[in-house]
Design a protein around this motif. Structure first.
Motif, mmCIF file in Angstrom:
data_model
loop_
_atom_site.group_PDB
_atom_site.id
_atom_site.type_symbol
_atom_site.label_atom_id
_atom_site.label_comp_id
_atom_site.label_asym_id
_atom_site.label_seq_id
_atom_site.Cartn_x
_atom_site.Cartn_y
_atom_site.Cartn_z
ATOM 1 N N GLY A 1 0.989 -1.263 0.102
ATOM 2 C CA GLY A 1 0.059 -0.055 0.264
ATOM 3 C C GLY A 1 0.911 1.157 0.024
ATOM 4 O O GLY A 1 2.032 1.231 -0.310
ATOM 5 N N PRO A 2 0.276 2.432 0.183
ATOM 6 C CA PRO A 2 1.085 3.705 0.285
ATOM 7 C C PRO A 2 2.311 3.634 1.126
ATOM 8 O O PRO A 2 2.200 3.087 2.207
ATOM 9 N N ALA A 3 3.265 4.302 0.661
ATOM 10 C CA ALA A 3 4.453 4.459 1.475
ATOM 11 C C ALA A 3 4.430 5.532 2.478
ATOM 12 O O ALA A 3 3.443 6.009 2.570
ATOM 13 N N HIS A 4 5.462 5.642 3.296
ATOM 14 C CA HIS A 4 5.313 6.567 4.301
ATOM 15 C C HIS A 4 5.139 8.046 3.620
ATOM 16 O O HIS A 4 5.894 8.362 2.680
ATOM 17 N N MET A 5 4.455 9.037 4.349
ATOM 18 C CA MET A 5 4.258 10.125 3.862
ATOM 19 C C MET A 5 5.343 11.170 4.134
ATOM 20 O O MET A 5 6.062 11.258 5.131
ATOM 21 N N ARG A 6 5.750 11.730 2.943
ATOM 22 C CA ARG A 6 6.934 12.702 2.746
ATOM 23 C C ARG A 6 6.436 14.202 3.508
ATOM 24 O O ARG A 6 7.272 14.825 4.110
ATOM 25 N N ALA A 7 4.892 14.416 3.253
ATOM 26 C CA ALA A 7 4.479 16.009 3.772
ATOM 27 C C ALA A 7 3.737 15.716 5.027
ATOM 28 O O ALA A 7 3.216 14.457 5.472
ATOM 29 N N PRO A 8 3.518 16.559 5.823
ATOM 30 C CA PRO A 8 2.642 16.712 7.008
ATOM 31 C C PRO A 8 1.207 16.317 6.790
ATOM 32 O O PRO A 8 0.695 16.550 5.567
ATOM 33 N N GLY A 9 0.618 15.212 7.587
ATOM 34 C CA GLY A 9 -0.560 14.879 7.245
ATOM 35 C C GLY A 9 -0.900 13.938 8.356
ATOM 36 O O GLY A 9 -0.256 13.659 9.301
ATOM 37 N N GLN A 10 -2.119 13.007 8.005
ATOM 38 C CA GLN A 10 -2.582 11.993 8.948
ATOM 39 C C GLN A 10 -2.786 10.906 7.912
ATOM 40 O O GLN A 10 -3.086 10.936 6.882
#
Length: 390
Positions: free
Chosen positions: A238-247
């Motif tokens: 699934g989706p990788a680690h988020m690079r930008a701030p978020g949830q």
């Protein structure tokens, strides 16, 4: 009604032209003009728009999401031609001239109304827009010709970049464009945006093998669990680690949750599905991973990946005895043909376990709430005493 259009500036014709239908066409010179729109039936009824014609000062890449899913067809060798890929709009910010900042508040937030010439190689004011990938093993990119529908789908869309994901990983999308002027001077615009390609979300189930530590394997089409027993499910890829701030949200849901099932998270990527009572039919369990950026206008929209499997809660209707280390361990596959007798070695420990089946003959992955009692049925006391049951 009917309207008349005219340019209210003595240098207007050199900067742009206006058709009877009101279509403005910019020419090869920067500047600004007033566009006056008149009501043909009441000439006193007018509205004036200030039109700026400017060079592009910055390229803006606006991906729908910062992470792109890898289409399942890409996993195998070849077959990539059937993958549609992703279209990423390219916008541009106008380059301010002297006095623009004072005339328009917030000029740095402006976008072009129309900058389709930026992506056209035949434009007199702009060179060809070029797109490259920092890692072509992960994704291939190319500029795309805008259709009339796409040009109006995103206001101010200059061009589009076609991204074809090839494998899981990270890459940077790089754009360059050459800006020309009538005086012969020129400038080069560059923009770069890091992106990621992620594999499809998988849903695995825990396998409970006698005498071994629990392991996880692909969930398959359906899992059968006995009432008051549970199965653990794990989200993989699934989706990788988020690079930008978020949830980041991870969730499991099912239509029969509450009365027949209870779903709860027991780890970062692990959930437990507890069967409370038999279900009338298999229910679909939906797994979802949801990434939501804090600033979607900069880092793209939400990234959502889903996976699913079916779960049937069924009471055991029959059982069979299986020897540990058999080819088909409990919780995998359907009913297997077991031998009528087992060969064992003298003075060695031999482990057996019970395999539970539903009324329809489906193998139950977990029936831990149902206890088994073991005994040796042998009429001859001497033979019975030769065995030790633990």
């Amino acid at each position: 009604g009917k309207y008349r259009f005219k340019l209210a500036h003595k240098f207007g014709p050199a900067i742009c032209s206006i058709s009877e239908a009101g279509a403005i066409t910019a020419k090869g010179q920067v500047g600004d003009v007033d566009l006056v729109v008149e009501d043909a039936e009441a000439p006193a009824n007018t509205v004036t728009l200030h039109v700026f014609v400017r060079h592009a000062g910055e390229l803006i890449i606006t991906p729908p999401q910062m992470q792109i899913p890898l289409h399942p067809e890409v996993h195998g060798e070849g077959g990539t031609a059937s993958v549609p890929g992703v279209r990423i709009p390219v916008l541009a910010r106008p380059l301010a001239m002297e006095g623009d900042d004072a005339f328009v508040s917030g000029w740095e937030r402006l976008r072009f109304w129309n900058c389709s010439g930026l992506g056209a190689s035949t434009s007199k004011m702009h060179g060809k827009l070029a797109a490259t990938s920092s890692n072509e093993a992960v994704a291939e990119v190319s500029t795309a010709v805008l259709s009339s529908e796409e040009a109006f789908a995103v206001p101010g869309m200059c061009s589009a970049v076609h991204v074809l994901p090839k494998s899981v990983g990270e890459f940077s999308l790089r754009l360059t464009a050459q800006i020309h002027s009538l005086s012969g001077a020129g400038s080069r615009l560059e923009s770069e945006l890091p992106l990621q390609v992620f594999a499809p979300l998988l849903l695995q189930r825990e396998l409970l093998l006698p005498g071994k530590k629990p392991t996880f394997a692909e969930s398959g089409e359906m899992i059968v669990v006995a009432p008051c027993s549970s199965v653990r499910l794990r989200l993989l890829q699934g989706p990788a680690h988020m690079r930008a701030p978020g949830q980041v949200f991870r969730n499991l849901s099912a239509a029969l949750e509450g009365r027949h099932l209870r779903l709860q998270q027991v780890g970062e990527d692990t959930f437990e599905a507890l069967c409370l009572q038999p279900t009338p039919k298999p229910t679909r369990i939906i797994a979802e991973v949801h990434h939501s950026a804090e600033h979607p206008e900069v880092h793209g929209g939400d990234v959502v990946a889903t996976a699913s499997t079916s779960l049937l809660c069924a009471a055991p209707a029959s059982l069979e005895i299986a020897q540990a280390g058999a080819a088909t361990p409990p919780g995998i596959g359907g009913a297997a043909s077991l031998p009528a007798s087992f060969g064992i070695r003298r003075a060695s420990a031999n482990t057996f376990h019970a395999r539970f089946f539903s009324e329809g003959g489906l193998l139950i992955a977990n029936a831990s709430a149902f206890a088994t009692r073991w005994s040796l049925q042998e009429d001859d006391a001497a033979t019975r005493d030769a065995w030790q049951l633990a």
